[in-house]
Design an enzyme around this catalytic site. Structure first.
Site, mmCIF file in Angstrom:
data_model
loop_
_atom_site.group_PDB
_atom_site.id
_atom_site.type_symbol
_atom_site.label_atom_id
_atom_site.label_comp_id
_atom_site.label_asym_id
_atom_site.label_seq_id
_atom_site.Cartn_x
_atom_site.Cartn_y
_atom_site.Cartn_z
ATOM 1 N N LEU A 64 -39.289 30.637 -6.744
ATOM 2 C CA LEU A 64 -39.791 29.868 -7.890
ATOM 3 C C LEU A 64 -38.934 30.098 -9.137
ATOM 4 O O LEU A 64 -38.189 31.071 -9.205
ATOM 5 C CB LEU A 64 -41.257 30.262 -8.143
ATOM 6 C CG LEU A 64 -42.161 30.007 -6.918
ATOM 7 C CD1 LEU A 64 -43.385 30.905 -6.942
ATOM 8 C CD2 LEU A 64 -42.565 28.545 -6.840
ATOM 9 N N THR A 95 -36.304 35.141 -9.434
ATOM 10 C CA THR A 95 -35.816 36.144 -10.380
ATOM 11 C C THR A 95 -36.764 36.147 -11.567
ATOM 12 O O THR A 95 -36.840 35.173 -12.318
ATOM 13 C CB THR A 95 -34.388 35.813 -10.852
ATOM 14 O OG1 THR A 95 -33.524 35.840 -9.717
ATOM 15 C CG2 THR A 95 -33.896 36.836 -11.870
ATOM 16 N N LYS A 170 -30.923 42.477 -9.822
ATOM 17 C CA LYS A 170 -30.567 41.068 -9.986
ATOM 18 C C LYS A 170 -30.241 40.722 -11.449
ATOM 19 O O LYS A 170 -29.262 40.028 -11.729
ATOM 20 C CB LYS A 170 -31.720 40.191 -9.467
ATOM 21 C CG LYS A 170 -31.611 38.701 -9.774
ATOM 22 C CD LYS A 170 -30.472 38.040 -9.013
ATOM 23 C CE LYS A 170 -30.066 36.725 -9.628
ATOM 24 N NZ LYS A 170 -30.559 35.535 -8.997
#
Length: 297
Positions: A64, A95, A170
């Site tokens: 998403l 993320t 990330k």
């Protein structure tokens, strides 16, 4: 056994397709009816809500855009937690803020489910070719269960630690990516104005110490590489607005940990400016186009 998949955007659509190709039955949901019917044509079953997916599976992947959508899809009215079965493995590849991943993990536990954060790196081409890198946060045992599924969609699956550490890895990666993309764009723009052929300049950079992923694999100058967004009007790929969001997450983390990130902060500023100049839905490599046009403003 079927796998649930929620979120069929630029990345998620390819990821769900790779699960189908590997022989997994997929039960999918997306707010876009078009994305859903495309996947249905390729053999997926469609559900009418996240709850509809969760009630039919014990393994579920979500992909998403941001924290808000993740909270809605998991904890909202027709959300996953309204029907999730005990023992379900929930893998979120979005993320988002690490603290939101931890929050969702706590709620999952209350429902007897296991949650992992597993954000990805590699971009749309890697999603299509099952070449993604997954950075995963969660318990050892749930990581081992998730790895089997993630291996079907990527080539590197790395256990980073507890829930939230996948997100941490990330946002650090994307901060560096944003900085290097702006650096590559500045360099290419300067070189072209000095009379260098862009393909030649890219070749020299890529055999020299300035070489990086942004110069070699994802060059931002139209025509230097085939098959990248720069050579397709900056369409597809990883949107400038999403990069701006990730840089915002990195800045929040930098403030929370009192980390000095002067270039990360400047990159965030530049990507926000790009959004204001109408590049929000273009690929983040449009930093080159933005810089090229600076002398016109």
């Amino acid at each position: 056994l079927p796998i649930g998949f929620i979120g069929l955007g630029n990345m998620g659509g390819h990821m769900a397709r790779n699960l189908l190709k590997k022989g997994y039955p997929v039960i999918a949901f997306d707010v876009s009816k078009d994305s859903l019917s495309c996947l249905q044509e390729e053999g997926a079953t469609v559900a009418d809500s996240p709850a509809g997916v969760a009630s039919s599976v014990t393994r579920l992947v979500s992909m998403l855009p941001a924290s808000q959508q993740v909270q809605e899809v998991y904890a909202g009215k027709q959300g996953i937690f309204s029907t999730v079965q005990a023992g379900t493995l929930l893998i979120d590849c979005s993320t988002i803020d690490p603290s939101v991943s931890q929050q969702i993990a706590t709620q999952a536990e209350q429902h007897g489910a296991m949650f992992l954060d597993a954000p990805v790196s590699g971009g749309v081409n890697a999603a299509r070719d099952a070449g993604l890198t997954f950075m995963v946060g969660g318990s050892e045992s749930s990581f081992n269960q998730a790895k089997v599924i993630l291996d079907s969609m990527g080539k590197n699956v790395v256990h980073c630690g507890v829930v939230g550490t996948g997100q941490a890895a990330k946002i650090c990666n994307n901060m560096l990516l944003a900085i290097s993309m702006i650096g590559t764009s500045e360099t290419m723009n300067l070189g072209i104005r000095l009379g260098l052929d862009p393909k030649l300049l890219a070749r020299v950079l890529n055999m020299s110490s300035g070489r990086c992923w942004s110069s070699e694999v994802y060059n931002p100058v139209p025509g230097v590489l085939d098959g990248v967004p720069a050579s397709n009007g900056y369409k597809g790929g990883f949107g400038t607005a999403l990069m701006s969001k990730d840089l915002g997450l990195a800045q929040n983390a930098a403030i929370a940990t009192k980390s000095a990130t002067p270039l990360g902060s400047l990159a965030h500023h530049i990507y926000r400016l790009m959004c204001q100049h109408g590049l929000g839905s273009k690929d983040f490599s449009s930093a080159f186009q933005f810089l090229q046009e600076q002398d016109k403003h």
